[in-house]
Design an enzyme around this catalytic site. Sequence first.
Site, mmCIF file in Angstrom:
data_model
loop_
_atom_site.group_PDB
_atom_site.id
_atom_site.type_symbol
_atom_site.label_atom_id
_atom_site.label_comp_id
_atom_site.label_asym_id
_atom_site.label_seq_id
_atom_site.Cartn_x
_atom_site.Cartn_y
_atom_site.Cartn_z
ATOM 1 N N GLU A 69 14.153 -19.668 111.784
ATOM 2 C CA GLU A 69 13.465 -20.570 112.707
ATOM 3 C C GLU A 69 14.309 -21.826 112.934
ATOM 4 O OE1 GLU A 69 9.180 -22.977 112.996
ATOM 5 O OE2 GLU A 69 9.749 -21.971 111.135
ATOM 6 N N LYS A 156 6.962 -20.326 120.241
ATOM 7 C CA LYS A 156 5.911 -20.442 119.234
ATOM 8 C C LYS A 156 4.625 -20.919 119.902
ATOM 9 C CE LYS A 156 5.543 -22.263 114.491
ATOM 10 N NZ LYS A 156 6.255 -23.090 113.488
ATOM 11 N N CYS A 190 7.104 -18.302 111.829
ATOM 12 C CA CYS A 190 6.477 -19.019 110.718
ATOM 13 C C CYS A 190 4.974 -18.746 110.669
ATOM 14 C CB CYS A 190 6.813 -20.510 110.808
ATOM 15 S SG CYS A 190 6.776 -21.374 109.210
#
Length: 351
Positions: A69, A156, A190
């Site tokens: 990430e 995201k 994540c």
Amino acid sequence: MALVPTQTVNEGPLFAEVEMAGDSSAPTIRATVVQASTIFYDTPATLDKAERLLAEAASYGAQLVVFPEAFIGGYPRGSTFGVSIGNRTAKGKEEFRKYHTSAIDVPGPEVDRLAAMAGKYKVYLVMGVIERDGYTLYCTVLFFDSQGHYLGKHRKIMPTALERIIWGFGDGSTIPVFDTPIGKIGAAICWENKMPLLRTAMYAKGIEIYCAPTADSREVWQASMTHIALEGGCFVLSANQFCRRRDYPPPPEYVFSGTEEDLTPDSVVCAGGSVIISPSGAVLAGPNYEGEALISADLDLGEIARAKFDFDVVGHYARPEFLSLIVRDHPVCPVSFTSTSSTSKAESSPK
């Protein structure tokens, strides 16, 4: 599992961990997750480092390489950007300016370079970046094929906690699963991996190689990765950075809020834990908490069918007659402009 020492990167040893598949008759692909630190506030140097790591992975036969990430642009661990309720400090605003400068445009020259890297080393590349769209930043994953083509991106959809003050929110238009010759590849970043409906949408798209770039190095993260592999009947590749305090700028330029006084340059601020897990829940490589590493495994794609025989979450184990999901997968824009063609014609007509 063999540990093969290779070149030194960022003042620490780099290892390749390779777990070979047991059934040589089944189709296999070699995948590598990269566990390494960004060079913070220096995107050109980080791109150079990415190429060194990609070349190293390719030399071990990797066909797919997954980076952590926010590898390009950096994960601003420990920073508050000077924010408290009702107040933003001048120093925090300057910190955001520098962070914004380190981000990349998509498309843009850095994307072109990443595409060229993928083509040069003949690998499928999954890269975590900080995307700059005007003055809003997004935590994004970019996908490239082995011919050097940019395939697309995932933004995201839900930044975690204080991430929400620096990153925008993705929408349903960037939840891709790419059908490639080495399998159907997608990614969630994540803690959005903990979102059951997002996972279900990806399962419905047929994901086979589930990439999970992360910033979570806690041991409990491994439980989530194992669960996703079992739930989705897919391979899970989780890549995290391994960072020491010295990988970030020194204070007062950069401060780890609440912990800076306890840190030395060698203090580990993100311990990695990158891992590769099979559809049966078996750990194929990792987790690694020792340092920067290339963590690789041969993926026996026959494992997917064997796992789906037991449990197909959007197939024979689904009950759509009373449990279903609707995904709004169109782009959501804050401002839309209707066509001005009729207005232009009216203005040009004689009065």
